[in-house]
Design an enzyme around this catalytic site. Structure first.
Site, PDB file in Angstrom:
ATOM      1  N   GLY A 101      36.386 -28.375 -28.639  1.00 47.47           N
ATOM      2  CA  GLY A 101      35.954 -27.448 -27.772  1.00 47.47           C
ATOM      3  C   GLY A 101      36.540 -26.063 -28.593  1.00 47.47           C
ATOM      4  O   GLY A 101      35.810 -24.717 -28.340  1.00 47.47           O
TER       5      GLY A 101
ATOM      6  N   TRP B 190      35.272 -24.564 -31.909  1.00 52.38           N
ATOM      7  CA  TRP B 190      33.780 -23.835 -32.033  1.00 52.38           C
ATOM      8  C   TRP B 190      33.617 -22.948 -31.334  1.00 52.38           C
ATOM      9  O   TRP B 190      33.020 -21.711 -30.869  1.00 52.38           O
ATOM     10  CB  TRP B 190      33.030 -24.296 -33.120  1.00 52.38           C
ATOM     11  CG  TRP B 190      33.388 -24.886 -34.252  1.00 52.38           C
ATOM     12  CD1 TRP B 190      34.735 -25.557 -34.673  1.00 52.38           C
ATOM     13  CD2 TRP B 190      32.636 -25.048 -35.119  1.00 52.38           C
ATOM     14  NE1 TRP B 190      34.854 -25.336 -36.145  1.00 52.38           N
ATOM     15  CE2 TRP B 190      33.240 -25.669 -36.586  1.00 52.38           C
ATOM     16  CE3 TRP B 190      31.189 -25.156 -35.244  1.00 52.38           C
ATOM     17  CZ2 TRP B 190      33.259 -25.563 -37.337  1.00 52.38           C
ATOM     18  CZ3 TRP B 190      30.708 -24.788 -36.740  1.00 52.38           C
ATOM     19  CH2 TRP B 190      31.058 -25.765 -38.005  1.00 52.38           C
TER      20      TRP B 190
ATOM     21  N   ASP C 162      27.852 -31.493 -26.200  1.00 53.55           N
ATOM     22  CA  ASP C 162      28.451 -33.398 -26.571  1.00 53.55           C
ATOM     23  C   ASP C 162      27.702 -34.294 -25.696  1.00 53.55           C
ATOM     24  O   ASP C 162      27.302 -34.064 -24.659  1.00 53.55           O
ATOM     25  CB  ASP C 162      29.734 -33.016 -26.596  1.00 53.55           C
ATOM     26  CG  ASP C 162      30.221 -33.717 -27.150  1.00 53.55           C
ATOM     27  OD1 ASP C 162      30.847 -33.377 -28.777  1.00 53.55           O
ATOM     28  OD2 ASP C 162      30.821 -35.021 -27.770  1.00 53.55           O
TER      29      ASP C 162
ATOM     30  N   ASP D 262      22.964 -35.808 -25.537  1.00 52.40           N
ATOM     31  CA  ASP D 262      22.420 -36.989 -27.037  1.00 52.40           C
ATOM     32  C   ASP D 262      21.231 -35.804 -27.335  1.00 52.40           C
ATOM     33  O   ASP D 262      19.966 -35.094 -26.878  1.00 52.40           O
ATOM     34  CB  ASP D 262      21.796 -37.829 -26.231  1.00 52.40           C
ATOM     35  CG  ASP D 262      21.814 -38.500 -27.345  1.00 52.40           C
ATOM     36  OD1 ASP D 262      22.125 -37.879 -28.819  1.00 52.40           O
ATOM     37  OD2 ASP D 262      21.673 -39.820 -27.329  1.00 52.40           O
TER      38      ASP D 262
ATOM     39  N   ASP E  75      29.710 -29.271 -36.090  1.00 53.48           N
ATOM     40  CA  ASP E  75      30.682 -29.962 -36.993  1.00 53.48           C
ATOM     41  C   ASP E  75      30.920 -31.292 -36.739  1.00 53.48           C
ATOM     42  O   ASP E  75      32.047 -32.150 -36.424  1.00 53.48           O
ATOM     43  CB  ASP E  75      32.197 -29.031 -36.063  1.00 53.48           C
ATOM     44  CG  ASP E  75      33.568 -29.163 -37.472  1.00 53.48           C
ATOM     45  OD1 ASP E  75      33.120 -29.309 -37.972  1.00 53.48           O
ATOM     46  OD2 ASP E  75      34.538 -29.233 -36.562  1.00 53.48           O
TER      47      ASP E  75
ATOM     48  N   LYS F 272      28.700 -28.995 -40.642  1.00 51.06           N
ATOM     49  CA  LYS F 272      29.230 -29.526 -42.138  1.00 51.06           C
ATOM     50  C   LYS F 272      28.788 -30.422 -42.470  1.00 51.06           C
ATOM     51  O   LYS F 272      27.572 -31.147 -41.893  1.00 51.06           O
ATOM     52  CB  LYS F 272      30.181 -29.999 -41.432  1.00 51.06           C
ATOM     53  CG  LYS F 272      31.601 -31.264 -41.940  1.00 51.06           C
ATOM     54  CD  LYS F 272      32.675 -31.010 -41.382  1.00 51.06           C
ATOM     55  CE  LYS F 272      32.781 -31.920 -40.391  1.00 51.06           C
ATOM     56  NZ  LYS F 272      34.421 -32.376 -39.820  1.00 51.06           N
TER      57      LYS F 272
END
Length: 256
Positions: free
Chosen positions: A88, A90, A116, A132, A156, A196
């Site tokens: 959490g 970000w 998530d 998902d 991320d 990322k």
């Protein structure tokens, strides 16, 4: 933090005890060397200590802070989607920067939506859902929760490590490509995608895809990213929109 006798204890020292103020972690029976090294690195990481002091859920918060300091995409009033948002950090940064709590007088109030696979503890100012993002209809669900399109989609995420660098690189590139596809479906024209990726050579097609869909694509390693890590972040800004991107062969690259 320091270890052993403190300087100035009344006796002369050879200096060996003062050469390194890092915390050393003794290897415990049953603990793998890799676990010991990870714990030692965590205990000596200034970003880990800073995150604890400042109330962030992890050191990764500083990566998005540093990226936003440079590229300014988390502006008051922006609507943000954080994919793979656990734990959490970000989301916490986004809440503050887009004024999701409305505590910045005279500034627009933004929205932060975190999704998530696993449950995530509530974050004041953010709306968290267990989802998902690869599932069918995820893009429409995200837009329904937001009440429209997003200004920023960020990720991320990293696939579970296999222990093989080449495999891990391919997995995270595939994950970024999937996240980008969702971003194409939920972003407003002009929007931003941040993700990322691990350097490794297989990201060329992914980069080309982003350049077709965004006006500017930068590859950045923020200071908070560990120097011994192969991770970097792609910041794609100026989303062209689904229709415009189809006719574009190349975008503008601001650096590798």
């Amino acid at each position: 933090m320091s270890e052993g006798k403190k300087p100035g204890s009344g006796r002369k020292s050879s200096g060996r005890g003062q050469r390194d103020l890092r915390v050393r972690v003794k290897s415990a029976k049953g603990r793998k060397l890799s676990s010991t090294l990870w714990l030692e690195r965590q205990l000596n990481d200034p970003y880990v200590a800073r995150a604890k002091r400042e109330g962030y859920r992890g050191r990764a918060a500083y990566k998005i802070l540093e990226l936003d300091d440079k590229y300014r995409f988390l502006v008051p009033g922006a609507r943000v989607v954080d994919l793979g948002c656990a734990p959490g950090g970000w989301c916490q940064v986004a809440v503050a920067r887009v004024n999701a709590l409305g505590d910045k007088s005279g500034k627009k109030v933004g929205r932060v939506l975190g999704v998530d696979l696993q449950e995530v503890d509530p974050i004041p100012g953010a709306e968290i859902h267990q989802l998902d993002f690869l599932s069918e209809g995820a893009d429409e669900q995200v837009k329904a929760w937001l009440g429209g399109r997003a200004d920023v989609v960020m990720s991320d995420m990293a696939a579970a490590s296999s222990g093989h660098k080449g495999t891990d690189h391919l997995r995270i590139v595939a994950l970024v490509e999937a996240a980008a596809q969702l971003a194409f479906d939920v972003l407003e024209p002009g929007g931003t995608f941040v993700a990322k990726v691990l350097a490794g050579g297989a990201e060329n097609e992914m980069q080309a895809m982003l350049k077709r869909n965004f006006r500017k694509v930068a590859n950045v390693k923020p200071p908070a990213s560990r120097s011994d890590s192969s991770e970097k972040f792609v910041v794609a800004q100026g989303f062209r929109g689904r229709g415009d991107a189809e006719d574009v062969e190349n975008g503008e690259d601001d650096g590798a």
